[in-house]
Design an enzyme around this catalytic site. Structure first.
Site, PDB file in Angstrom:
ATOM      1  CE1 TYR A 146     141.289 -13.763 -41.366  1.00  0.00           C
ATOM      2  CE2 TYR A 146     142.483 -13.328 -43.302  1.00  0.00           C
ATOM      3  CZ  TYR A 146     142.640 -13.372 -42.056  1.00  0.00           C
ATOM      4  OH  TYR A 146     143.864 -13.359 -41.280  1.00  0.00           O
TER       5      TYR A 146
ATOM      6  CB  SER B  85     145.341 -10.265 -43.168  1.00  0.00           C
ATOM      7  OG  SER B  85     145.560 -11.270 -44.106  1.00  0.00           O
TER       8      SER B  85
HETATM    9  N1  LIG Z   1     148.454 -16.797 -38.986  1.00  0.00           N
HETATM   10  C1  LIG Z   1     148.635 -16.142 -40.196  1.00  0.00           C
HETATM   11  O1  LIG Z   1     149.146 -16.333 -41.310  1.00  0.00           O
HETATM   12  C2  LIG Z   1     147.990 -14.686 -40.146  1.00  0.00           C
HETATM   13  C3  LIG Z   1     148.221 -14.017 -41.298  1.00  0.00           C
HETATM   14  C4  LIG Z   1     147.447 -12.664 -41.478  1.00  0.00           C
HETATM   15  C5  LIG Z   1     146.704 -12.090 -40.217  1.00  0.00           C
HETATM   16  N2  LIG Z   1     146.613 -13.102 -39.093  1.00  0.00           N
HETATM   17  C6  LIG Z   1     145.890 -12.352 -37.856  1.00  0.00           C
HETATM   18  O2  LIG Z   1     146.444 -12.595 -36.752  1.00  0.00           O
HETATM   19  C7  LIG Z   1     145.459 -12.895 -35.728  1.00  0.00           C
HETATM   20  C8  LIG Z   1     145.741 -13.848 -34.882  1.00  0.00           C
HETATM   21  O3  LIG Z   1     145.969 -15.201 -35.550  1.00  0.00           O
HETATM   22  P1  LIG Z   1     146.723 -16.275 -35.449  1.00  0.00           P
HETATM   23  O4  LIG Z   1     147.373 -17.109 -36.562  1.00  0.00           O
HETATM   24  O5  LIG Z   1     147.724 -16.124 -34.044  1.00  0.00           O
HETATM   25  O6  LIG Z   1     145.631 -17.494 -34.979  1.00  0.00           O
HETATM   26  P2  LIG Z   1     145.342 -18.223 -33.633  1.00  0.00           P
HETATM   27  O7  LIG Z   1     144.080 -19.458 -34.090  1.00  0.00           O
HETATM   28  O8  LIG Z   1     146.601 -19.188 -33.278  1.00  0.00           O
HETATM   29  O9  LIG Z   1     144.858 -17.300 -32.691  1.00  0.00           O
HETATM   30  C9  LIG Z   1     143.797 -16.693 -32.600  1.00  0.00           C
HETATM   31  C10 LIG Z   1     143.314 -16.473 -31.060  1.00  0.00           C
HETATM   32  O10 LIG Z   1     142.279 -16.030 -31.307  1.00  0.00           O
HETATM   33  C11 LIG Z   1     141.242 -16.435 -30.509  1.00  0.00           C
HETATM   34  N3  LIG Z   1     139.596 -16.161 -30.583  1.00  0.00           N
HETATM   35  C12 LIG Z   1     139.113 -16.542 -31.763  1.00  0.00           C
HETATM   36  N4  LIG Z   1     137.598 -16.059 -31.827  1.00  0.00           N
HETATM   37  C13 LIG Z   1     137.753 -15.347 -30.566  1.00  0.00           C
HETATM   38  C14 LIG Z   1     136.825 -14.482 -30.103  1.00  0.00           C
HETATM   39  N5  LIG Z   1     135.552 -14.473 -30.566  1.00  0.00           N
HETATM   40  N6  LIG Z   1     137.048 -13.599 -28.991  1.00  0.00           N
HETATM   41  C15 LIG Z   1     138.155 -13.732 -28.346  1.00  0.00           C
HETATM   42  N7  LIG Z   1     139.182 -14.925 -28.957  1.00  0.00           N
HETATM   43  C16 LIG Z   1     138.825 -15.181 -30.000  1.00  0.00           C
HETATM   44  C17 LIG Z   1     141.250 -18.078 -30.577  1.00  0.00           C
HETATM   45  O11 LIG Z   1     140.880 -18.678 -29.434  1.00  0.00           O
HETATM   46  C18 LIG Z   1     142.875 -17.822 -30.623  1.00  0.00           C
HETATM   47  O12 LIG Z   1     143.631 -18.202 -29.392  1.00  0.00           O
HETATM   48  C19 LIG Z   1     144.112 -13.031 -36.384  1.00  0.00           C
HETATM   49  O13 LIG Z   1     143.402 -11.851 -36.268  1.00  0.00           O
HETATM   50  C20 LIG Z   1     144.556 -13.064 -37.700  1.00  0.00           C
HETATM   51  O14 LIG Z   1     143.455 -12.971 -38.607  1.00  0.00           O
HETATM   52  C21 LIG Z   1     146.921 -14.237 -39.180  1.00  0.00           C
END
Ligand SMILES: NC(=O)c1ccc[n+]([C@@H]2O[C@H](COP(=O)([O-])OP(=O)(O)OC[C@H]3O[C@@H](n4cnc5c(N)ncnc54)[C@H](O)[C@@H]3O)[C@@H](O)[C@H]2O)c1
Length: 260
Positions: free
Chosen positions: A155, A142
Site C-alpha cells: 500500500y 495517502s
Molecule cells: N479511508 C482512508 O483513511 C484513506 C486514507 C488514505 C487514502 N485513502 C484512499 O482513498 C481511496 C478511496 O478509499 P476509501 O477509504 O473511500 O475506500 P472504500 O473501500 O470505501 O472505497 C474504495 C472503492 O474502490 C473500489 N475498488 C476497489 N478495487 C477496485 C478496482 N480494481 N477497480 C475499480 N474499483 C475498485 C471499491 O469497490 C470501493 O467502492 C483509496 O485509494 C484509498 O487508498 C483512503
C-alpha cells in the site's frame, strides 16, 4: 467578482464511486454543478451510489484492467458529452502483513489496483483532455506514501508511486492544458478503515491521539479538497499532493500529540 468553487458545465468521471471518498466526492462535484459518471468494480455499490446521486451513468470497471479502463473512460465521455475532470478514488487497502511473510500475488494486486489503475485512468482521461486542450485529474495518495509503516509494503509504495506519477504527468501534460494533482488523506472514516478496525488492525483511539486535530477525517473533507483541485480555482496548481490529514504529516514528535 464572486469567489467560490463552481463546476458548472464540467463533466466528471469518478472511479471508486461506489463507496467512501469516491461516492462522497461524486456528490460534491455534482452539488457544485458538474455532471458526473461513476465507475467501480462493485456493481451493487454502483447501483446504490447512483440512486443516491440521482441516477448518474455508472460503469462496472476493474481499474487494473487496461481494456476495461479504456472502454469505461470513452463510454463515460460519450455519456457526459466530454470529459473535464477525472478523479481516481478506486483503491484497496493493504493486507497488513510483514514483508517476510507476504506472498507476491496479493502484493501485486494491490500495486495493480492502486498504482497501475491510477496510471491507466490518467492516460485514458488524458487522451480526451489533451485533444480538447483542457482537463483536471485528481489522484488519491495517502500519508502512507511519504510515511513508512510496518506491514504496508504494498500500500505505502503504491501511494508513493502515485505522488511521483502525479508530478511526472503534470510535467508531461502541463503545456497541453491538463493539470494533475493528488490529495493525500490521513485516516478517514470510510468502509475501508472500518474494515481494518473490525478485524483489530487499526485502533481509532490511537489514531486520534496521534492526529493534531484529534479525530479521523470525513470523506466530505477529502472530497472538498478534491473539488478545489479539480476546479478552476486551482488553475495554477499542478503536480501537487495536498495532504488532508488533520495535521498528521506536520507532527514529528514521539507518541501522542497531547502528551508529548
Ligand atoms: N479511508 C482512508 O483513511 C484513506 C486514507 C488514505 C487514502 N485513502 C484512499 O482513498 C481511496 C478511496 O478509499 P476509501 O477509504 O473511500 O475506500 P472504500 O473501500 O470505501 O472505497 C474504495 C472503492 O474502490 C473500489 N475498488 C476497489 N478495487 C477496485 C478496482 N480494481 N477497480 C475499480 N474499483 C475498485 C471499491 O469497490 C470501493 O467502492 C483509496 O485509494 C484509498 O487508498 C483512503
Amino acid at each position: 467578482m464572486a469567489i467560490g468553487i463552481s463546476l458548472n458545465g464540467k463533466r466528471a468521471l469518478v472511479t471508486g464511486g461506489a463507496s467512501g471518498i469516491g461516492a462522497t466526492t461524486a456528490g460534491i462535484l455534482r452539488d457544485l454543478g458538474a455532471t458526473v459518471a461513476i465507475a467501480d468494480i462493485s456493481e451493487e455499490g454502483l447501483a446504490t451510489s447512483s440512486a443516491q446521486l440521482g441516477d448518474c451513468p455508472t460503469f462496472v470497471c476493474d481499474v487494473a484492467e487496461e481494456p476495461q479502463v479504456e472502454a469505461t473512460t470513452s463510454a463515460a465521455a460519450d455519456a457526459l458529452g466530454g470529459l473535464d475532470i477525472a478523479v481516481n478514488a478506486a483503491g484497496v487497502v493493504d493486507e497488513v502483513k510483514y514483508a517476510l511473510e507476504r506472498d507476491m500475488e496479493p502484493w501485486q494486486r494491490i500495486m495493480d489496483v492502486n498504482f497501475r489503475g491510477t496510471y491507466q485512468v490518467c492516460r485514458a482521461a488524458a487522451r480526451i483532455m489533451v485533444a480538447q486542450g483542457s482537463g483536471s485529474i485528481v489522484n488519491i495518495a495517502s500519508v502512507n506514501g511519504p510515511g513508512g509503516w510496518p506491514r504496508r509494503t504494498a500500500y505505502g509504495p503504491s501511494k508513493a508511486a502515485i505522488i511521483a506519477l502525479t508530478r511526472e504527468l503534470a510535467c508531461e501534460w502541463g503545456d497541453r492544458g491538463v493539470r494533475v494533482n493528488a490529495v493525500g488523506p490521513g485516516y478517514i472514516a470510510t468502509p475501508m478503515i472500518q474494515g481494518l478496525v473490525d478485524v483489530g488492525k487499526v485502533d481509532t483511539d490511537r489514531l486520534n491521539n496521534r492526529t493534531p486535530l484529534g479525530r479521523l477525517g470525513t470523506p466530505t473533507e477529502v472530497g472538498q479538497a478534491i473539488a478545489f483541485l479539480a476546479s478552476d480555482m486551482a488553475s495554477y496548481i499542478t503536480g501537487e499532493t495536498l495532504f488532508v490529514d488533520g495535521g498528521w504529516m506536520a507532527y514529528g514528535g514521539a507518541g501522542d500529540v497531547k502528551t508529548f
